[in-house]
Design a protein around this motif. Structure first.
Motif, mmCIF file in Angstrom:
data_model
loop_
_atom_site.group_PDB
_atom_site.id
_atom_site.type_symbol
_atom_site.label_atom_id
_atom_site.label_comp_id
_atom_site.label_asym_id
_atom_site.label_seq_id
_atom_site.Cartn_x
_atom_site.Cartn_y
_atom_site.Cartn_z
ATOM 1 N N LYS A 50 0.847 -1.186 0.000
ATOM 2 C CA LYS A 50 0.000 0.000 0.000
ATOM 3 C C LYS A 50 0.887 1.242 0.000
ATOM 4 C CE LYS A 50 -3.648 -2.544 0.232
ATOM 5 N NZ LYS A 50 -4.395 -2.754 -1.036
ATOM 6 N N LEU A 51 0.387 2.296 -0.628
ATOM 7 C CA LEU A 51 1.109 3.567 -0.682
ATOM 8 C C LEU A 51 0.160 4.690 -0.292
ATOM 9 C CD1 LEU A 51 3.764 5.105 -1.552
ATOM 10 C CD2 LEU A 51 2.627 5.453 -3.755
ATOM 11 N N LEU A 52 0.562 5.481 0.692
ATOM 12 C CA LEU A 52 -0.181 6.672 1.087
ATOM 13 C C LEU A 52 0.750 7.864 0.915
ATOM 14 C CD1 LEU A 52 -0.774 4.191 3.297
ATOM 15 C CD2 LEU A 52 -2.422 5.851 4.155
ATOM 16 N N PHE A 53 0.236 8.967 0.357
ATOM 17 C CA PHE A 53 1.113 10.138 0.224
ATOM 18 C C PHE A 53 0.412 11.377 0.769
ATOM 19 C CE2 PHE A 53 -0.383 8.377 -3.766
ATOM 20 C CZ PHE A 53 -1.162 9.373 -4.351
ATOM 21 N N TYR A 54 1.240 12.212 1.405
ATOM 22 C CA TYR A 54 0.757 13.348 2.187
ATOM 23 C C TYR A 54 1.490 14.615 1.799
ATOM 24 C CZ TYR A 54 -1.063 9.745 5.394
ATOM 25 O OH TYR A 54 -1.726 8.670 5.939
ATOM 26 N N LYS A 55 0.803 15.737 1.942
ATOM 27 C CA LYS A 55 1.453 17.041 1.823
ATOM 28 C C LYS A 55 2.177 17.339 3.140
ATOM 29 C CE LYS A 55 0.123 18.959 -2.199
ATOM 30 N NZ LYS A 55 -0.975 19.931 -2.289
ATOM 31 N N GLY A 56 3.265 18.093 3.039
ATOM 32 C CA GLY A 56 3.989 18.466 4.252
ATOM 33 C C GLY A 56 5.449 18.730 3.952
ATOM 34 N N ALA A 57 6.035 19.696 4.649
ATOM 35 C CA ALA A 57 7.410 20.103 4.353
ATOM 36 C C ALA A 57 8.418 19.656 5.401
ATOM 37 C CB ALA A 57 7.464 21.628 4.207
ATOM 38 N N GLU A 58 7.957 19.164 6.548
ATOM 39 C CA GLU A 58 8.866 18.852 7.650
ATOM 40 C C GLU A 58 9.204 17.362 7.648
ATOM 41 O OE1 GLU A 58 10.104 21.336 9.281
ATOM 42 O OE2 GLU A 58 8.773 22.754 8.246
ATOM 43 N N TYR A 59 9.966 16.918 6.666
ATOM 44 C CA TYR A 59 10.214 15.491 6.487
ATOM 45 C C TYR A 59 10.857 14.854 7.714
ATOM 46 C CZ TYR A 59 12.320 11.173 4.704
ATOM 47 O OH TYR A 59 12.710 9.865 4.540
ATOM 48 N N GLU A 60 11.907 15.463 8.231
ATOM 49 C CA GLU A 60 12.625 14.862 9.365
ATOM 50 C C GLU A 60 11.716 14.717 10.582
ATOM 51 O OE1 GLU A 60 13.907 17.224 7.438
ATOM 52 O OE2 GLU A 60 15.537 16.082 6.484
ATOM 53 N N GLU A 61 10.897 15.752 10.848
ATOM 54 C CA GLU A 61 9.973 15.684 11.985
ATOM 55 C C GLU A 61 8.908 14.602 11.763
ATOM 56 O OE1 GLU A 61 8.204 19.387 13.102
ATOM 57 O OE2 GLU A 61 10.124 20.466 13.035
ATOM 58 N N MET A 62 8.437 14.495 10.534
ATOM 59 C CA MET A 62 7.413 13.503 10.213
ATOM 60 C C MET A 62 7.958 12.089 10.406
ATOM 61 S SD MET A 62 6.057 15.493 6.820
ATOM 62 C CE MET A 62 4.462 14.857 6.349
ATOM 63 N N VAL A 63 9.182 11.853 9.938
ATOM 64 C CA VAL A 63 9.802 10.536 10.081
ATOM 65 C C VAL A 63 10.026 10.208 11.553
ATOM 66 C CG1 VAL A 63 11.935 9.225 9.669
ATOM 67 C CG2 VAL A 63 10.852 10.480 7.797
ATOM 68 N N LYS A 64 10.485 11.180 12.309
ATOM 69 C CA LYS A 64 10.709 10.972 13.744
ATOM 70 C C LYS A 64 9.399 10.577 14.437
ATOM 71 C CE LYS A 64 12.781 13.335 17.756
ATOM 72 N NZ LYS A 64 11.671 13.474 18.709
ATOM 73 N N LYS A 65 8.328 11.285 14.123
ATOM 74 C CA LYS A 65 7.030 10.988 14.727
ATOM 75 C C LYS A 65 6.545 9.600 14.315
ATOM 76 C CE LYS A 65 3.651 14.121 15.279
ATOM 77 N NZ LYS A 65 2.471 14.974 15.040
ATOM 78 N N LEU A 66 6.725 9.247 13.043
ATOM 79 C CA LEU A 66 6.287 7.933 12.551
ATOM 80 C C LEU A 66 7.033 6.798 13.250
ATOM 81 C CD1 LEU A 66 5.982 8.671 8.721
ATOM 82 C CD2 LEU A 66 4.102 8.034 10.250
ATOM 83 N N LYS A 67 8.337 6.962 13.408
ATOM 84 C CA LYS A 67 9.131 5.909 14.057
ATOM 85 C C LYS A 67 8.771 5.770 15.532
ATOM 86 C CE LYS A 67 13.381 5.711 11.312
ATOM 87 N NZ LYS A 67 14.836 5.933 11.377
ATOM 88 N N GLU A 68 8.616 6.907 16.211
ATOM 89 C CA GLU A 68 8.271 6.859 17.638
ATOM 90 C C GLU A 68 6.886 6.243 17.831
ATOM 91 O OE1 GLU A 68 8.706 10.896 18.891
ATOM 92 O OE2 GLU A 68 10.891 10.744 19.141
ATOM 93 N N GLY A 69 5.938 6.595 16.971
ATOM 94 C CA GLY A 69 4.603 6.019 17.054
ATOM 95 C C GLY A 69 4.610 4.529 16.750
ATOM 96 N N LEU A 70 5.484 4.138 15.814
ATOM 97 C CA LEU A 70 5.595 2.727 15.446
ATOM 98 C C LEU A 70 6.096 1.905 16.625
ATOM 99 C CD1 LEU A 70 5.321 0.713 13.091
ATOM 100 C CD2 LEU A 70 7.685 1.256 12.450
ATOM 101 N N GLU A 71 7.068 2.432 17.365
ATOM 102 C CA GLU A 71 7.589 1.726 18.548
ATOM 103 C C GLU A 71 6.470 1.444 19.555
ATOM 104 O OE1 GLU A 71 10.611 4.123 20.255
ATOM 105 O OE2 GLU A 71 12.166 3.486 18.832
ATOM 106 N N VAL A 72 5.556 2.389 19.682
ATOM 107 C CA VAL A 72 4.460 2.244 20.649
ATOM 108 C C VAL A 72 3.417 1.254 20.144
ATOM 109 C CG1 VAL A 72 2.579 3.455 21.833
ATOM 110 C CG2 VAL A 72 4.809 4.574 21.557
ATOM 111 N N VAL A 73 2.981 1.416 18.887
ATOM 112 C CA VAL A 73 1.878 0.583 18.381
ATOM 113 C C VAL A 73 2.309 -0.868 18.198
ATOM 114 C CG1 VAL A 73 2.169 0.858 15.868
ATOM 115 C CG2 VAL A 73 -0.130 0.743 16.849
ATOM 116 N N LEU A 74 3.605 -1.103 18.003
ATOM 117 C CA LEU A 74 4.085 -2.478 17.840
ATOM 118 C C LEU A 74 4.013 -3.286 19.137
ATOM 119 C CD1 LEU A 74 7.157 -2.105 15.440
ATOM 120 C CD2 LEU A 74 4.969 -3.216 14.949
ATOM 121 N N VAL A 75 3.835 -2.626 20.261
ATOM 122 C CA VAL A 75 3.642 -3.375 21.509
ATOM 123 C C VAL A 75 2.379 -4.225 21.389
ATOM 124 C CG1 VAL A 75 3.211 -3.188 23.983
ATOM 125 C CG2 VAL A 75 4.885 -1.668 22.890
#
Length: 444
Positions: A50-75
């Motif tokens: 699956k591919l989802l694409f979003y508007k947004g300019a803060e790539y590094e912040e978005m990636v950081k948030k995605l990884k941190e959220g992933l650590e939580v939801v994977l529990v």
């Protein structure tokens, strides 16, 4: 159009900038979960993309948030951080241990391409480099992560490419995970619906399979040689178009006391009839309609919506092309309706017993002759997957598990009862379908 697409594909140069793995942020210990009859037939499918694409300019912040959220939801969804394995009797299972690598996360950049370039109605080949695990069989989950992600920086946004091992989950579970991940990223302390992880509650027959994965150093892409004659296209059916199709077909509903035709049945027969017409089949040629039906409420006892795994079965109906086209749409809709309604707990149980006696590992294209095969569902709230920077600009399927006649239905971007219909067809058939005004104009 073809030249324009070719130009876009040339522009789409993706450079990998980082590769990491993400694990649950808590110790879980050793976990094992047996795969059951609903899961096993899909071992020889490819990873579901699956591919989802979003508007947004803060790539590094978005990636950081995605990884941190992933650590939580994977529990909660720790199975996605595990691997496939077998027990001592040769029964496939999901295995998880705290020492495992976890989910593969690739960071990449393709800053010459805009979000709007990905929202085109045609083609998935231009999207291919944005989604991991092209041509990778689910069986390879023995030595690969069961979920791989690619987070690609675009000129004006972010593309999230996902590859889920289809032997361990279906579409309902996929979007349950995606919405849960988005909840955490969007500030929730916990997810609103925990996954139900005990697959043996749905079926507890232990089936031993003698299957081995391809060599890990083999050319995985050779498993999925793309058909150069296959085209993919999204047809966007507005709410008004969907209502028109449904009301027209129900205006002449059968007088045998059967239920009115649902939105799904009405749209499905519309697609089936027009694709069959575009194929120019002989009147005596058979054509098959296939739907991968969710069985969570059909099994006995029923399973919760949050059941995590595969709980789908292919439901088939078949007729001659001449009969499908010569009769009114109600003829085909009634066939679809009857096939779906007949797929009750008894039919599901009989199908499972038959498979368990003589297990058949499906290939992704085993959907039937001259088929129209429907996967995904407009009930999945794909445009509500908001990680904190707004709804996706688009949602697409990848190039895996595509064949002539494969259809993915998605919630329409425009909302309401609109539906996006993603179809793969041989090029000459697609060209005829595009020129079929009674199909195309009603859908745009």
């Amino acid at each position: 159009m073809a030249a324009e697409l070719g130009k876009k594909e040339e522009i789409l140069k993706v450079k990998v900038t980082n590769k990491t793995h993400v694990k649950p942020n808590k110790k879980i210990g050793k976990k094992e979960c047996q795969l059951v009859t609903f899961d096993l037939p899909y071992l020889a499918f490819y990873y579901n993309q699956k591919l989802l694409f979003y508007k947004g300019a803060e790539y590094e912040e978005m990636v950081k948030k995605l990884k941190e959220g992933l650590e939580v939801v994977l529990v909660e969804f720790y199975q996605l951080a595990g691997k496939l394995g077998k027990d001592e009797e040769g029964v496939f299972r999901v295995e998880y241990g705290d020492e495992m690598e976890g989910v593969e996360v690739v960071e990449a950049a393709s800053e010459e391409i805009c979000v709007a370039d990905l929202a085109v109605e045609e083609g998935t080949s231009a999207l291919k480099d944005l989604i991991p695990y092209n041509g990778i069989l689910n069986l390879e989950g023995i030595h690969r992560p069961l979920l791989a992600l690619q987070l690609t920086k675009l000129k004006d946004g972010l593309a999230i490419g996902c590859a889920f091992n289809h032997a361990i989950l279906d579409g309902t579970s996929t979007w349950h995970f995606m919405s849960s991940w988005a909840e955490i990223c969007n500030g929730s302390k916990s997810i609103s619906a925990e996954p139900f992880l005990d697959r043996t509650q749905a079926r507890n027959t232990r089936v031993k399979l003698d299957l081995s994965p391809p060599p890990s150093n083999g050319d995985a892409s050779s498993n999925a040689k793309a058909d150069p004659n296959l085209r993919e296209r999204v047809f966007r059916f507005s709410e008004a178009a969907i209502d028109k199709i449904k009301s027209t077909i129900n205006a002449n509903a059968p007088s045998d006391g059967s239920k009115p035709f649902s939105t799904f049945q009405s749209l499905s027969v519309h697609i089936w009839r027009h694709v069959t017409k575009a194929r120019h089949l002989k009147p005596e040629d058979y054509t098959v309609f296939t739907v991968f039906a969710d069985c969570r409420k059909r099994v006995d006892p029923p399973m919760p919506d949050t059941y995590f795994g595969n709980l789908i079965q292919a439901v088939f109906t078949v007729t001659a092309a001449g009969l499908l086209s010569a009769n009114s749409p109600e003829f085909g809709a009634s066939m679809i309706q009857k096939a779906i309604e007949a797929h009750n707990s008894k039919a599901i149980d009989e199908r499972n017993k038959e498979w368990e006696k003589s297990p058949k590992i499906f290939e992704f294209k085993d959907a039937g002759v001259n088929c129209v095969a429907v996967g995904s569902s407009p009930r999945f709230r794909v445009y509500e997957v908001d990680f904190g920077w707004g709804k996706p600009e688009g949602v697409r399927s990848g190039s895996n598990n595509r064949f002539d006649g494969m259809v993915y239905l998605y919630q329409g971007k425009s909302g309401g009862r609109s539906i996006d219909v993603e179809i793969s067809l041989e090029a000459p058939t697609m060209e005829k379908l595009e020129k079929d005004e009674s199909f195309v104009l009603i859908g745009n």
